[in-house]
Design an enzyme around this catalytic site. Structure first.
Site: not given
Ligand code: SF4
Length: 326
Positions: A111, A191, A194
């Site tokens: 992240k 993967k 959204k």
């Protein structure tokens, strides 16, 4: 019954990857576990988000999970920020957590790379809040995908550390691995997600599903209709495993290897099957959205039960910590 804890962020459109990898398993667990589901809105604050949409997305996340079969009569559904003990326990667990351990967490590293402009303390501390979420309810099992196993191991370690430093209070939670390890996105590389826009949302209409699949990645060896392909190298084939009948899967495999079918034929069957699975979910979702009071009631009841459990556990925790409680 053993208690299970699961959390889901209110980050908008849930997709078939969420359904196959998580929601479907949660529904299957309802009769066998005391299931606690949290919409983890505090976790969602660690990334940039749209303030104007947060509250609605929280309600929508509950609505869509209910439409998928999460029956509030059989489980506890609550909003994380409505139970203040999550933040309190997080602070206590912070105090027994070495910083080096958090710096090694894969999700934090990923992240931080994806959002270098927003590497905040909450992101660093995410696994501690996640451990607090689970331990606050003395969750025995935590259904997760493979990418979350490191965080559950971390929660186990934190529980052990607290138990040995202060006295036995937390059970060590076990990861309950999803049968579906990873649902790949329509780009065939990442993967399904959204944010990468490589997904089929649970609310997509049959037309949208068809058009998204039409441009989805296939076996790169099949450049022309007459080229033979290898289905195991194609993500459309892997999606067939979840949505199609054994006969349809055999048809796709043989047709692909002999160039007897085109990719569009193969994708059309898959699109029809996905639409058929999503249709009853979408009907229930439309009904629930037409009367959001059902969702609000489910949350209010879930909040109340969650607060009771959390308050009792925190009384124990404060006691073992030796805090003056008046
Ligand atoms: Fe993929 Fe089906 Fe095309 Fe084969 S025929 S490459 S499995 S989409």
């Amino acid at each position: 019954m053993e208690r299970s804890f699961s959390g889901i962020q209110p980050t908008g459109d849930l997709h078939i990857g969420n359904y196959l990898g998580a929601i479907r398993n949660w529904v299957d667990m309802l009769d066998d576990y005391d299931c606690i589901f949290s919409i983890v809105d505090l976790h969602a604050l660690t990334l940039k988000y749209d303030r104007a949409q947060m509250a609605q997305r929280t309600l929508d996340a509950v609505a869509v999970n209910m439409a998928c079969g999460l029956d509030p009569a059989k489980c506890t559904i609550f909003v994380q920020s409505h139970v203040k003990e999550h933040a309190e326990l997080c602070w206590i667990l912070d105090s027994v957590t070495p910083m080096g351990e958090l710096g090694r967490m894969t999700q934090f590293k990923e992240k931080s790379k994806q959002h270098p402009e927003n590497v905040n303390v909450g992101l660093f501390n995410y696994p501690v809040l996640q451990a607090a979420d689970i331990l606050l309810y003395k969750g025995a099992v935590v259904p997760v995908g493979g990418d979350q196993v490191q965080h559950i191991e971390f929660a186990r370690e934190v529980a052990r550390r607290c138990n040995s430093a202060y006295g036995q209070v937390f059970p060590e939670p076990q990861a309950l691995l999803s049968k579906v390890a990873r649902v790949m996105g329509l780009d065939g590389v990442n993967k399904m997600s959204k944010s990468l826009d490589n997904h089929i949302a649970l609310t997509d209409s049959p037309e949208v599903i068809h058009s998204k699949l039409a441009t989805a990645m296939t076996d790169p060896a099949r450049k022309r209709r007459t080229d033979t392909g290898e289905p195991t190298k194609c993500n459309i084939h892997s999606l067939h495993q979840f949505f199609s009948t054994p006969e349809q899967i055999r048809w796709a495999e043989e047709g692909c290897r002999t160039a007897g079918i085109g990719c569009l034929d193969c994708k059309k069957v898959l699109a029809d099957n996905i639409a058929a699975v999503l249709s009853p979910i979408q009907e229930r979702y439309a009904k629930i959205r037409a009367d959001m009071n059902t969702v609000k009631r489910a949350i209010a009841e879930g909040d109340e039960r969650a607060r009771k459990i959390a308050a009792a556990v925190m009384t124990e925790v404060r006691d073992v910590l030796g805090l003056y409680v008046g």
